[in-house]
Motif scaffolding. Structure first.
Motif, PDB file in Angstrom:
ATOM      1  N   LEU A  51       0.831  -1.204   0.000  1.00 24.55           N
ATOM      2  CA  LEU A  51       0.000   0.000   0.000  1.00 24.55           C
ATOM      3  C   LEU A  51       0.865   1.254   0.000  1.00 24.55           C
ATOM      4  N   ILE A  52       1.922   1.238   0.791  1.00 21.95           N
ATOM      5  CA  ILE A  52       2.826   2.391   0.843  1.00 21.95           C
ATOM      6  C   ILE A  52       3.459   2.634  -0.528  1.00 21.95           C
ATOM      7  N   GLN A  53       3.897   1.555  -1.162  1.00 24.42           N
ATOM      8  CA  GLN A  53       4.527   1.697  -2.475  1.00 24.42           C
ATOM      9  C   GLN A  53       3.537   2.209  -3.517  1.00 24.42           C
ATOM     10  N   GLU A  54       2.301   1.768  -3.423  1.00 19.18           N
ATOM     11  CA  GLU A  54       1.282   2.245  -4.361  1.00 19.18           C
ATOM     12  C   GLU A  54       1.070   3.750  -4.209  1.00 19.18           C
ATOM     13  N   HIS A  55       1.089   4.232  -2.976  1.00 18.16           N
ATOM     14  CA  HIS A  55       0.952   5.671  -2.741  1.00 18.16           C
ATOM     15  C   HIS A  55       2.149   6.426  -3.319  1.00 18.16           C
ATOM     16  N   LEU A  56       3.341   5.868  -3.144  1.00 13.43           N
ATOM     17  CA  LEU A  56       4.540   6.513  -3.672  1.00 13.43           C
ATOM     18  C   LEU A  56       4.528   6.535  -5.202  1.00 13.43           C
ATOM     19  N   ILE A  57       4.113   5.438  -5.807  1.00 11.97           N
ATOM     20  CA  ILE A  57       4.053   5.374  -7.269  1.00 11.97           C
ATOM     21  C   ILE A  57       3.028   6.372  -7.799  1.00 11.97           C
ATOM     22  N   TYR A  58       1.890   6.464  -7.126  1.00 11.94           N
ATOM     23  CA  TYR A  58       0.866   7.430  -7.537  1.00 11.94           C
ATOM     24  C   TYR A  58       1.405   8.854  -7.433  1.00 11.94           C
ATOM     25  N   LYS A  59       2.127   9.137  -6.370  1.00 15.95           N
ATOM     26  CA  LYS A  59       2.707  10.472  -6.177  1.00 15.95           C
ATOM     27  C   LYS A  59       3.756  10.762  -7.246  1.00 15.95           C
TER      28      LYS A  59
END
Length: 207
Positions: free
Chosen positions: A126-134
């Motif tokens: 989930l954290i990585q998905e947020h970073l990728i989206y950012k």
């Protein structure tokens, strides 16, 4: 300081001691200097300059110390720069207590991320998905940015005019250097925390 500098010059070339003088590679690190003592002088003087009552004395001390390194007072290499950048996820919702968390991956040095309220661990995916989206949002902002005049800073209103009415050239509001710097920080974070998904996304961007 002169003695420390002599010791540094002697030992930094020795492979057995070179690692002692190397700067740590941490997420958001901006320091590229190969002279740890010079960086120490810059940081200490920058801190002491915060006191307005001793500005003249500190400037004189700074000038004297820089002479040891054969660096001029107004040389670019003598300027203080922030040692690190920030990469923050804002409003990360905890799935247990629904508390909104802000995580700065360039501060603290921890490899464990948990909710500030209930202390439950966050899902790394989930954290990585947020970073990728950012990351993708930043790249999208660069690709779809407005152009502005380099002279009067007026935003370009059409897609045909070769230059501004004041004869100024059009330039982007976001430079490619900023994007590359941002991607570098994302890569440092991905490598430091073993974020494979983020690293793969970065590789896809550069491929």
């Amino acid at each position: 300081m002169q003695k420390l500098y002599r010791n540094q010059q002697e030992f930094i070339l020795n492979p057995s001691y070179a690692s002692d003088y190397a700067f740590p590679v941490l997420p958001g690190s901006n320091t590229v200097s190969r002279n740890p003592l010079l960086e120490l002088v810059k940081y200490l003087c920058h801190i002491m300059l915060l006191c307005k009552e001793t500005i003249l004395e500190v400037r004189s001390l700074r000038k004297t110390l820089l002479k040891i390194f054969e660096v001029r007072e107004f040389d670019r290499s003598s300027e203080f720069t922030e040692p690190g950048s920030n990469l923050v996820i804002s409003g990360l919702l905890c799935e247990y207590c629904f508390f909104m968390n802000n995580i700065d991956f360039c501060q603290g040095g921890t490899t464990h991320f948990s909710c500030a309220k209930c202390q439950r661990s966050f899902d790394y995916t989930l954290i990585q998905e947020h970073l990728i989206y950012k990351l993708l949002a930043e790249i999208d902002s660069y690709l779809t940015q407005d152009l502005r005049c380099s002279r009067c800073h007026k935003i370009r209103q059409d897609s045909m005019s070769p230059h501004c009415d004041c004869s100024g050239a059009w330039e982007g509001t976001i430079s490619s250097e900023e994007v590359h710097k941002s991607c570098k920080i994302y890569k440092q974070v991905a490598q430091f925390f073993d974020f494979d998904l983020l690293l793969n996304a970065l590789n896809d961007i550069y491929s």
